[in-house]
Scaffold this motif. Structure first.
Motif, PDB file in Angstrom:
ATOM      1  N   UNK A  28       0.811  -1.208   0.000  1.00 36.28           N
ATOM      2  CA  UNK A  28       0.000   0.000   0.000  1.00 36.28           C
ATOM      3  C   UNK A  28       0.843   1.257   0.000  1.00 36.28           C
ATOM      4  N   UNK A  29       0.184   2.408   0.061  1.00 32.84           N
ATOM      5  CA  UNK A  29       0.883   3.694   0.043  1.00 32.84           C
ATOM      6  C   UNK A  29       0.154   4.692   0.936  1.00 32.84           C
ATOM      7  N   UNK A  30       0.775   5.869   1.111  1.00 32.59           N
ATOM      8  CA  UNK A  30       0.252   6.921   1.985  1.00 32.59           C
ATOM      9  C   UNK A  30       0.174   8.235   1.233  1.00 32.59           C
ATOM     10  N   UNK A  31      -0.654   9.130   1.767  1.00 29.54           N
ATOM     11  CA  UNK A  31      -0.700  10.520   1.332  1.00 29.54           C
ATOM     12  C   UNK A  31      -0.413  11.413   2.528  1.00 29.54           C
ATOM     13  N   UNK A  32       0.419  12.435   2.323  1.00 34.41           N
ATOM     14  CA  UNK A  32       0.701  13.429   3.358  1.00 34.41           C
ATOM     15  C   UNK A  32      -0.198  14.630   3.088  1.00 34.41           C
ATOM     16  N   UNK A  33      -1.075  14.948   4.041  1.00 32.86           N
ATOM     17  CA  UNK A  33      -2.045  16.026   3.874  1.00 32.86           C
ATOM     18  C   UNK A  33      -1.608  17.323   4.557  1.00 32.86           C
ATOM     19  N   UNK A  34      -0.959  17.216   5.702  1.00 32.81           N
ATOM     20  CA  UNK A  34      -0.442  18.391   6.411  1.00 32.81           C
ATOM     21  C   UNK A  34       0.954  18.059   6.917  1.00 32.81           C
ATOM     22  N   UNK A  35       1.843  19.037   6.832  1.00 28.75           N
ATOM     23  CA  UNK A  35       3.205  18.829   7.319  1.00 28.75           C
ATOM     24  C   UNK A  35       3.794  20.180   7.704  1.00 28.75           C
ATOM     25  N   UNK A  36       4.502  20.210   8.812  1.00 27.59           N
ATOM     26  CA  UNK A  36       5.132  21.438   9.274  1.00 27.59           C
ATOM     27  C   UNK A  36       6.637  21.292   9.220  1.00 27.59           C
ATOM     28  N   UNK A  37       7.326  22.405   9.361  1.00 25.71           N
ATOM     29  CA  UNK A  37       8.790  22.360   9.386  1.00 25.71           C
ATOM     30  C   UNK A  37       9.260  21.499  10.565  1.00 25.71           C
ATOM     31  N   UNK A  38      10.324  20.759  10.340  1.00 29.53           N
ATOM     32  CA  UNK A  38      10.841  19.896  11.384  1.00 29.53           C
ATOM     33  C   UNK A  38      10.409  18.453  11.261  1.00 29.53           C
ATOM     34  N   UNK A  39       9.698  18.102  10.160  1.00 34.34           N
ATOM     35  CA  UNK A  39       9.284  16.719   9.911  1.00 34.34           C
ATOM     36  C   UNK A  39      10.152  16.152   8.799  1.00 34.34           C
ATOM     37  N   UNK A  40      10.722  14.974   9.019  1.00 32.86           N
ATOM     38  CA  UNK A  40      11.609  14.341   8.033  1.00 32.86           C
ATOM     39  C   UNK A  40      11.149  12.918   7.766  1.00 32.86           C
ATOM     40  N   UNK A  41      11.180  12.533   6.478  1.00 32.77           N
ATOM     41  CA  UNK A  41      10.835  11.181   6.055  1.00 32.77           C
ATOM     42  C   UNK A  41      12.050  10.514   5.444  1.00 32.77           C
ATOM     43  N   UNK A  42      12.127   9.216   5.598  1.00 37.36           N
ATOM     44  CA  UNK A  42      13.123   8.425   4.878  1.00 37.36           C
ATOM     45  C   UNK A  42      12.490   7.090   4.534  1.00 37.36           C
ATOM     46  N   UNK A  43      12.574   6.728   3.272  1.00 38.67           N
ATOM     47  CA  UNK A  43      12.022   5.457   2.833  1.00 38.67           C
ATOM     48  C   UNK A  43      13.043   4.349   3.035  1.00 38.67           C
ATOM     49  N   UNK A  44      12.556   3.121   3.081  1.00 37.13           N
ATOM     50  CA  UNK A  44      13.417   1.989   3.359  1.00 37.13           C
ATOM     51  C   UNK A  44      14.504   1.878   2.299  1.00 37.13           C
ATOM     52  N   UNK A 234      -8.985  16.649   5.330  1.00 39.52           N
ATOM     53  CA  UNK A 234      -8.221  15.848   4.377  1.00 39.52           C
ATOM     54  C   UNK A 234      -9.054  14.758   3.716  1.00 39.52           C
ATOM     55  N   UNK A 235     -10.306  14.598   4.126  1.00 39.30           N
ATOM     56  CA  UNK A 235     -11.101  13.472   3.656  1.00 39.30           C
ATOM     57  C   UNK A 235     -11.314  13.474   2.147  1.00 39.30           C
ATOM     58  N   UNK A 236     -11.574  14.639   1.567  1.00 36.50           N
ATOM     59  CA  UNK A 236     -11.853  14.703   0.124  1.00 36.50           C
ATOM     60  C   UNK A 236     -10.675  14.181  -0.681  1.00 36.50           C
ATOM     61  N   UNK A 237      -9.464  14.611  -0.336  1.00 31.06           N
ATOM     62  CA  UNK A 237      -8.283  14.135  -1.056  1.00 31.06           C
ATOM     63  C   UNK A 237      -8.017  12.664  -0.760  1.00 31.06           C
ATOM     64  N   UNK A 238      -8.270  12.228   0.486  1.00 33.18           N
ATOM     65  CA  UNK A 238      -8.020  10.835   0.852  1.00 33.18           C
ATOM     66  C   UNK A 238      -8.935   9.880   0.106  1.00 33.18           C
ATOM     67  N   UNK A 239     -10.102  10.354  -0.347  1.00 33.99           N
ATOM     68  CA  UNK A 239     -11.031   9.515  -1.088  1.00 33.99           C
ATOM     69  C   UNK A 239     -10.615   9.296  -2.541  1.00 33.99           C
ATOM     70  N   UNK A 240      -9.651  10.045  -3.017  1.00 33.68           N
ATOM     71  CA  UNK A 240      -9.220   9.930  -4.414  1.00 33.68           C
ATOM     72  C   UNK A 240      -8.162   8.830  -4.529  1.00 33.68           C
TER      73      UNK A 240
END
Length: 303
Positions: A28-44, A234-240
């Protein structure tokens, strides 16, 4: 006559292939709807992802880790209908996310997605985590591993806070359930089942914290309401569903059952899929110290 039989065989093989693909598992996959400064992601297996001033929402693969500094927060949705929010300072990771294949986008897309089964394994180390899994299929599985134990939830709305003091080695944590039921198993193997409106709080070392179960507080209720407000935005975008498709790994090897695995082993050779299943928690080892008695007079004379 032979030509008709050949056409029939080809049709049946095609139909069986369609059925096989429909029951297969994908990542599966994810969607990021809100994010503030100071958040970092790293994929496997990859470096940190650059997310400065991104166009929202943006997609993430099904396995990644997320870190949030103090005061930072992020809101995500998953392709199986789950929502989550991390507030820092904290960290969590998605170790496993598999689901049955998504339906094509259309008027019935969301109804069909509700029939989608999924398996998810998270690692939550610290911070404040909110999860809404009420839209998951009844056959879906979710487990969250923490330094203090394991959380399992089906269709529920819940949150957990974990703080660790480096100097004293003491954890302070809280687990609250607003809807549904959440189960917590600590490192000693003790089980706690939280119903809607209950709250678990604890403090101490990771192996033997003191734990109490009480009613949720007014602060918990306000936190749930704030999280649901963000979820509604975020629901409207999450439904797409089409927004999730580019980050879904459609070539991932399906997870086979025992019978399917035996059947596959009888076919052509090649690498077999790696199957990861939950293992039972091992028993606690008790250290043993042997004592040797002093030699007898006869033994002393001999040596």
């Amino acid at each position: 006559m032979k030509r008709s039989c050949l056409k029939l065989i080809v049709f049946l093989l095609t139909l069986s292939n369609v059925w096989g693909n429909a029951s297969g598992w994908i990542q599966g996959s994810f969607l990021v709807h809100e994010i503030s400064d100071g958040v970092r992601f790293s994929e496997l297996g990859a470096t940190d992802l650059a997310v400065s001033h991104p166009d929202l929402p943006f997609g993430l693969g099904g396995r990644f880790s997320c870190r949030a500094d103090s005061g930072a927060a992020v809101v995500l949705s998953a392709s199986n209908g789950m929502f989550l929010q991390l507030s820092g300072p904290g960290e969590f990771g998605v170790e496993r996310f598999e689901q049955t294949k998504l339906a094509e986008d259309g008027p019935q897309a969301m109804t069909l997605r509700e029939d989608n089964r999924s398996r998810m394994l998270f690692s939550f180390r610290s911070g404040h985590l909110c999860m809404d899994t009420r839209e998951l299929n009844e056959a879906s599985q979710l487990a969250v591993e923490t330094p203090l134990g394991r959380i399992t939830a089906d269709r529920a709305l819940w949150q957990m806070r974990i703080a660790f003091d480096q100097r004293s080695g003491i954890f302070n944590f809280e687990l609250a359930c607003s809807v549904g039921r959440v189960r917590f198993t600590d490192q000693r193997g003790l089980n706690y089942a939280l119903r809607a409106g209950q709250r678990l709080s604890g403090a101490g070392g990771w192996a033997n914290p003191g734990i109490n179960v009480v009613e949720v507080t007014e602060n918990d209720q306000e936190t749930f309401e704030a999280f649901l407000t963000r979820r509604e935005k975020a629901q409207a975008a999450a439904n797409r569903i089409e927004l999730y498709l580019p980050r879904i790994d459609s070539v991932a090897s399906p997870v086979l059952g025992p019978e399917q695995e035996r059947a596959a082993s009888l076919g052509k050779g090649g690498p077999r899929p790696v199957i990861i299943e939950y293992a039972p928690r091992p028993e606690t080892l008790t250290p043993f110290r042997a004592e040797i008695p002093p030699p007898s007079k006869g033994q002393a004379d001999t040596f």
